[in-house]
Design a protein around this motif. Structure first.
Motif, PDB file in Angstrom:
ATOM      1  N   GLU A   1       5.233   8.718  15.229  1.00 38.93           N
ATOM      2  CA  GLU A   1       3.886   8.358  14.775  1.00 38.93           C
ATOM      3  C   GLU A   1       3.135   7.498  15.772  1.00 38.93           C
ATOM      4  OE1 GLU A   1       3.248   6.990  10.724  1.00 38.93           O
ATOM      5  OE2 GLU A   1       5.333   7.517  10.274  1.00 38.93           O
TER       6      GLU A   1
ATOM      7  N   ARG B   1      -1.092   3.427  11.203  1.00 38.34           N
ATOM      8  CA  ARG B   1      -1.515   3.892   9.881  1.00 38.34           C
ATOM      9  C   ARG B   1      -2.744   3.143   9.390  1.00 38.34           C
ATOM     10  NH1 ARG B   1       4.160   4.700   6.516  1.00 38.34           N
ATOM     11  NH2 ARG B   1       5.140   6.131   8.015  1.00 38.34           N
TER      12      ARG B   1
ATOM     13  N   ASP C   1       0.853  -1.179   0.000  1.00 39.83           N
ATOM     14  CA  ASP C   1       0.000   0.000   0.000  1.00 39.83           C
ATOM     15  C   ASP C   1       0.900   1.244   0.000  1.00 39.83           C
ATOM     16  OD1 ASP C   1      -1.657   2.203   1.039  1.00 39.83           O
ATOM     17  OD2 ASP C   1      -3.136   0.644   1.487  1.00 39.83           O
ATOM     18  N   GLU C   2       0.478   2.254  -0.724  1.00 39.89           N
ATOM     19  CA  GLU C   2       1.267   3.488  -0.836  1.00 39.89           C
ATOM     20  C   GLU C   2       1.583   4.106   0.531  1.00 39.89           C
ATOM     21  OE1 GLU C   2       3.501   6.319  -2.591  1.00 39.89           O
ATOM     22  OE2 GLU C   2       2.622   4.583  -3.605  1.00 39.89           O
ATOM     23  N   LYS C   3       0.702   3.913   1.500  1.00 37.92           N
ATOM     24  CA  LYS C   3       0.932   4.517   2.818  1.00 37.92           C
ATOM     25  C   LYS C   3       2.137   3.904   3.548  1.00 37.92           C
ATOM     26  CE  LYS C   3      -2.655   1.744   5.007  1.00 37.92           C
ATOM     27  NZ  LYS C   3      -4.068   1.787   5.273  1.00 37.92           N
ATOM     28  N   TYR C   4       2.671   2.801   3.001  1.00 40.28           N
ATOM     29  CA  TYR C   4       3.828   2.151   3.612  1.00 40.28           C
ATOM     30  C   TYR C   4       5.093   2.304   2.772  1.00 40.28           C
ATOM     31  CZ  TYR C   4       0.051  -0.161   6.169  1.00 40.28           C
ATOM     32  OH  TYR C   4      -1.075  -0.428   6.924  1.00 40.28           O
ATOM     33  N   ARG C   5       5.084   3.216   1.812  1.00 41.92           N
ATOM     34  CA  ARG C   5       6.228   3.360   0.898  1.00 41.92           C
ATOM     35  C   ARG C   5       7.550   3.546   1.649  1.00 41.92           C
ATOM     36  NH1 ARG C   5       7.420   4.231  -4.210  1.00 41.92           N
ATOM     37  NH2 ARG C   5       5.296   4.483  -4.882  1.00 41.92           N
ATOM     38  N   ASP C   6       7.571   4.388   2.687  1.00 45.23           N
ATOM     39  CA  ASP C   6       8.809   4.629   3.436  1.00 45.23           C
ATOM     40  C   ASP C   6       9.285   3.369   4.146  1.00 45.23           C
ATOM     41  OD1 ASP C   6       6.544   4.833   5.088  1.00 45.23           O
ATOM     42  OD2 ASP C   6       7.382   6.428   6.328  1.00 45.23           O
TER      43      ASP C   6
END
Length: 184
Positions: A101, A168, A49-54
């Motif tokens: 976070e 997240r 998922d893009e929200k986990y890119r980092d």
């Protein structure tokens, strides 16, 4: 190139600088680092998922560094160390960034929450086992001691990453609740 050589059929395997028994502590340490890398690979596969890119970027770098750690541990005679203090420092920086976070921990938490976080918790406990194997190896043989520090910090980072993934995803960490009186 064939994947099988038949050279290990008698219970010995090649490390950098010679051959050793497959149950040698050096092979056990290398194998456990490899196992950690495989579980991190599973985590990477689940974090699509893009929200986990980092996290994905960090985990991919870590996978390469775990191969370096394996190369360090496989050396019978310590030559050039692959794992450097700067790599361990980078893990500490990532821990500090990710911790921003998460909520402050006031209780123990159980491995779990989302499936992705649970996978990172599995990677964390394998990293801890790898660190224990490296401690045993270091008592018997010369190693690059930065590998031990790196693995210790890696397990901390994986713990924090699991908490970040839960945060997240909007999934609460699973709080440990005692099932009995711990004072006895």
């Amino acid at each position: 190139m064939r994947i099988y050589t038949r050279k290990g059929d008698e219970g010995r395997t090649h490390v950098i600088g010679g051959r050793v028994d497959k149950d040698d502590i050096r092979v056990e340490a290398c194998g456990t680092v490899d196992e950690c890398n495989a579980v991190i690979g599973l985590a990477v596969a689940t974090l699509n998922d893009e929200k986990y890119r980092d996290l994905l970027e960090d985990l991919t770098v870590i996978q390469h560094e775990l191969f370096d750690a394996g190369a360090d541990l496989a050396q019978v005679k310590q030559n050039q160390p692959y794992i450097q203090a700067s790599m361990t420092s980078r893990l500490e920086e990532r821990i500090d960034t990710y911790e921003e976070e998460t909520t402050v921990l006031r209780q123990f938490i159980l491995p779990g929450g989302s499936p992705e976080a649970a996978t990172l918790h599995v990677a964390r406990v394998v990293a801890r086992r790898a660190a224990r194997r490296v401690v045993t190896l270091a008592k018997q043989r010369q190693i690059n001691n930065e590998v031990r520090r790196y693995l210790n910090r890696l397990s901390d980072l994986l713990f924090v990453m699991a908490r970040v993934v839960n945060a997240r995803a909007g999934v609460a960490d699973v709080v440990y609740r005692t099932s009995g009186d711990l004072t006895d």
